[in-house]
Design a protein around this motif. Structure first.
Motif, PDB file in Angstrom:
ATOM      1  N   ASN A  50      25.152  37.331  40.298  1.00 23.70           N
ATOM      2  CA  ASN A  50      24.708  37.090  38.916  1.00 23.70           C
ATOM      3  C   ASN A  50      23.550  37.992  38.524  1.00 23.70           C
ATOM      4  O   ASN A  50      23.497  38.486  37.398  1.00 23.70           O
ATOM      5  CB  ASN A  50      24.315  35.623  38.729  1.00 23.70           C
ATOM      6  CG  ASN A  50      25.510  34.707  38.770  1.00 23.70           C
ATOM      7  OD1 ASN A  50      26.612  35.087  38.396  1.00 23.70           O
ATOM      8  ND2 ASN A  50      25.306  33.491  39.245  1.00 23.70           N
ATOM      9  N   ARG A  51      22.626  38.205  39.432  1.00 23.94           N
ATOM     10  CA  ARG A  51      21.443  39.014  39.132  1.00 23.94           C
ATOM     11  C   ARG A  51      21.751  40.509  39.146  1.00 23.94           C
ATOM     12  O   ARG A  51      21.181  41.266  38.371  1.00 23.94           O
ATOM     13  CB  ARG A  51      20.358  38.677  40.155  1.00 23.94           C
ATOM     14  CG  ARG A  51      19.094  39.435  40.041  1.00 23.94           C
ATOM     15  CD  ARG A  51      18.180  38.852  39.029  1.00 23.94           C
ATOM     16  NE  ARG A  51      16.964  39.644  39.029  1.00 23.94           N
ATOM     17  CZ  ARG A  51      15.871  39.277  38.458  1.00 23.94           C
ATOM     18  NH1 ARG A  51      15.807  38.143  37.833  1.00 23.94           N
ATOM     19  NH2 ARG A  51      14.826  40.042  38.492  1.00 23.94           N
ATOM     20  N   TYR A  52      22.645  40.930  40.055  1.00 24.38           N
ATOM     21  CA  TYR A  52      23.003  42.340  40.218  1.00 24.38           C
ATOM     22  C   TYR A  52      24.527  42.464  40.205  1.00 24.38           C
ATOM     23  O   TYR A  52      25.160  42.533  41.260  1.00 24.38           O
ATOM     24  CB  TYR A  52      22.430  42.897  41.525  1.00 24.38           C
ATOM     25  CG  TYR A  52      20.949  42.601  41.683  1.00 24.38           C
ATOM     26  CD1 TYR A  52      20.004  43.347  40.976  1.00 24.38           C
ATOM     27  CD2 TYR A  52      20.504  41.572  42.501  1.00 24.38           C
ATOM     28  CE1 TYR A  52      18.652  43.063  41.093  1.00 24.38           C
ATOM     29  CE2 TYR A  52      19.161  41.290  42.625  1.00 24.38           C
ATOM     30  CZ  TYR A  52      18.237  42.036  41.919  1.00 24.38           C
ATOM     31  OH  TYR A  52      16.900  41.746  42.030  1.00 24.38           O
ATOM     32  N   PRO A  53      25.137  42.467  39.007  1.00 26.94           N
ATOM     33  CA  PRO A  53      26.600  42.419  38.894  1.00 26.94           C
ATOM     34  C   PRO A  53      27.336  43.541  39.646  1.00 26.94           C
ATOM     35  O   PRO A  53      28.463  43.335  40.089  1.00 26.94           O
ATOM     36  CB  PRO A  53      26.844  42.537  37.386  1.00 26.94           C
ATOM     37  CG  PRO A  53      25.577  42.087  36.753  1.00 26.94           C
ATOM     38  CD  PRO A  53      24.477  42.464  37.709  1.00 26.94           C
ATOM     39  N   GLY A  54      26.717  44.682  39.838  1.00 25.94           N
ATOM     40  CA  GLY A  54      27.358  45.779  40.564  1.00 25.94           C
ATOM     41  C   GLY A  54      27.661  45.442  42.014  1.00 25.94           C
ATOM     42  O   GLY A  54      28.524  46.072  42.637  1.00 25.94           O
ATOM     43  N   THR A  55      26.965  44.436  42.555  1.00 20.61           N
ATOM     44  CA  THR A  55      27.214  44.072  43.953  1.00 20.61           C
ATOM     45  C   THR A  55      28.564  43.384  44.131  1.00 20.61           C
ATOM     46  O   THR A  55      29.109  43.372  45.228  1.00 20.61           O
ATOM     47  CB  THR A  55      26.103  43.164  44.502  1.00 20.61           C
ATOM     48  OG1 THR A  55      26.005  41.987  43.694  1.00 20.61           O
ATOM     49  CG2 THR A  55      24.767  43.892  44.529  1.00 20.61           C
ATOM     50  N   ARG A  56      29.128  42.853  43.066  1.00 20.55           N
ATOM     51  CA  ARG A  56      30.456  42.230  43.132  1.00 20.55           C
ATOM     52  C   ARG A  56      31.499  43.282  43.509  1.00 20.55           C
ATOM     53  O   ARG A  56      32.367  43.039  44.351  1.00 20.55           O
ATOM     54  CB  ARG A  56      30.773  41.593  41.787  1.00 20.55           C
ATOM     55  CG  ARG A  56      31.561  40.329  41.881  1.00 20.55           C
ATOM     56  CD  ARG A  56      31.810  39.743  40.485  1.00 20.55           C
ATOM     57  NE  ARG A  56      30.761  38.888  40.021  1.00 20.55           N
ATOM     58  CZ  ARG A  56      30.692  37.588  40.254  1.00 20.55           C
ATOM     59  NH1 ARG A  56      31.614  37.019  40.977  1.00 20.55           N
ATOM     60  NH2 ARG A  56      29.715  36.863  39.775  1.00 20.55           N
ATOM     61  N   ASP A  57      31.403  44.464  42.886  1.00 22.32           N
ATOM     62  CA  ASP A  57      32.328  45.559  43.209  1.00 22.32           C
ATOM     63  C   ASP A  57      32.122  46.028  44.641  1.00 22.32           C
ATOM     64  O   ASP A  57      33.088  46.316  45.357  1.00 22.32           O
ATOM     65  CB  ASP A  57      32.137  46.738  42.243  1.00 22.32           C
ATOM     66  CG  ASP A  57      32.535  46.396  40.824  1.00 22.32           C
ATOM     67  OD1 ASP A  57      33.399  45.513  40.644  1.00 22.32           O
ATOM     68  OD2 ASP A  57      31.977  47.007  39.898  1.00 22.32           O
ATOM     69  N   LEU A  58      30.872  46.125  45.057  1.00 18.38           N
ATOM     70  CA  LEU A  58      30.566  46.536  46.423  1.00 18.38           C
ATOM     71  C   LEU A  58      31.164  45.533  47.419  1.00 18.38           C
ATOM     72  O   LEU A  58      31.761  45.921  48.428  1.00 18.38           O
ATOM     73  CB  LEU A  58      29.044  46.627  46.602  1.00 18.38           C
ATOM     74  CG  LEU A  58      28.530  47.172  47.924  1.00 18.38           C
ATOM     75  CD1 LEU A  58      28.981  48.612  48.131  1.00 18.38           C
ATOM     76  CD2 LEU A  58      27.009  47.082  47.963  1.00 18.38           C
ATOM     77  N   ALA A  59      31.058  44.251  47.106  1.00 18.85           N
ATOM     78  CA  ALA A  59      31.603  43.208  47.983  1.00 18.85           C
ATOM     79  C   ALA A  59      33.119  43.292  48.072  1.00 18.85           C
ATOM     80  O   ALA A  59      33.698  43.046  49.138  1.00 18.85           O
ATOM     81  CB  ALA A  59      31.174  41.834  47.488  1.00 18.85           C
ATOM     82  N   MET A  60      33.767  43.640  46.987  1.00 20.15           N
ATOM     83  CA  MET A  60      35.230  43.751  47.001  1.00 20.15           C
ATOM     84  C   MET A  60      35.699  44.899  47.898  1.00 20.15           C
ATOM     85  O   MET A  60      36.785  44.833  48.476  1.00 20.15           O
ATOM     86  CB  MET A  60      35.760  43.904  45.579  1.00 20.15           C
ATOM     87  CG  MET A  60      35.606  42.630  44.766  1.00 20.15           C
ATOM     88  SD  MET A  60      36.097  42.777  43.033  1.00 20.15           S
ATOM     89  CE  MET A  60      37.792  43.291  43.193  1.00 20.15           C
ATOM     90  N   LYS A  61      34.876  45.942  48.037  1.00 18.60           N
ATOM     91  CA  LYS A  61      35.221  47.091  48.885  1.00 18.60           C
ATOM     92  C   LYS A  61      34.846  46.861  50.344  1.00 18.60           C
ATOM     93  O   LYS A  61      35.374  47.524  51.230  1.00 18.60           O
ATOM     94  CB  LYS A  61      34.501  48.345  48.378  1.00 18.60           C
ATOM     95  CG  LYS A  61      34.932  48.786  47.000  1.00 18.60           C
ATOM     96  CD  LYS A  61      34.087  49.958  46.528  1.00 18.60           C
ATOM     97  CE  LYS A  61      34.367  50.283  45.080  1.00 18.60           C
ATOM     98  NZ  LYS A  61      33.448  51.305  44.575  1.00 18.60           N
TER      99      LYS A  61
END
Length: 187
Positions: A50-61
């Protein structure tokens, strides 16, 4: 052995003991069960996304993510830190880990923070799980209450492991040589 040398050794031992004691207090060494760690990891993951939305993409990879929801450290010349977390693959906990950090150098203060290690390759994840995950580095670090929302990235974009440090609170200043050891635990 001279009296000065004896006093220096006692001071060193007392400083290390006090630093580790402070680091351990807020983490409940020995009292954290798997359900408690998982609940903390869930909250940490949600905060991170929630705080750093770009980490969602990183987690998916990523092929696996080690979440350390709360690391508490303190130091005065010598320092120590401790925390517990979980390694997740496909968002399912596969192992629990403790992180123990030792520092030596010019430093004073105490802080708490969270961090996550994103394993981007199967090889990096396999090596971490087999080799007890030592990570050693030299750093200049700080956590100030008014800048606690900053996020650090200890890697390049193409690295096999991306380390994110976030949610800092407390006040610690200095430049240290640090080592952190991750140890698989059974909560």
């Amino acid at each position: 052995m001279t009296a000065t040398t004896l006093l220096q050794r006692r001071g060193l031992l007392m400083g290390l003991g006090a630093s580790f004691g402070l680091a351990a207090c807020a983490n409940g060494i020995g009292s954290t069960g798997g359900a408690t760690i998982d609940a903390r990891v869930d909250a940490t993951r949600d905060y991170l996304y929630n705080r750093y939305p770009g980490t969602r993409d990183l987690a998916m990879k990523a092929v696996g993510i080690l979440y350390m929801p709360l690391i508490t450290e303190a130091g005065f010349g010598f320092g120590a830190g401790f925390g517990q977390g979980a390694l997740r693959i496909n968002d399912i906990t596969v192992d629990y880990y403790s992180a123990t950090r030792a520092t030596v150098g010019f430093q004073i203060g105490a802080q708490q923070y969270a961090h996550a290690l994103f394993f981007m390759t199967e090889q990096a994840l396999g090596e971490f799980r087999q080799n007890h995950g030592w990570a050693v580095g030299a750093d200049a670090r700080y956590a100030l209450p008014d800048q606690g929302g900053s996020i650090g990235k200890e890697s390049t974009e193409n690295a096999p492991v991306v380390a994110l440090v976030f949610g800092q609170s407390g006040l610690i200043a200095g430049a240290t040589l640090a080592g952190i050891k991750y140890t698989r635990i059974i909560p």
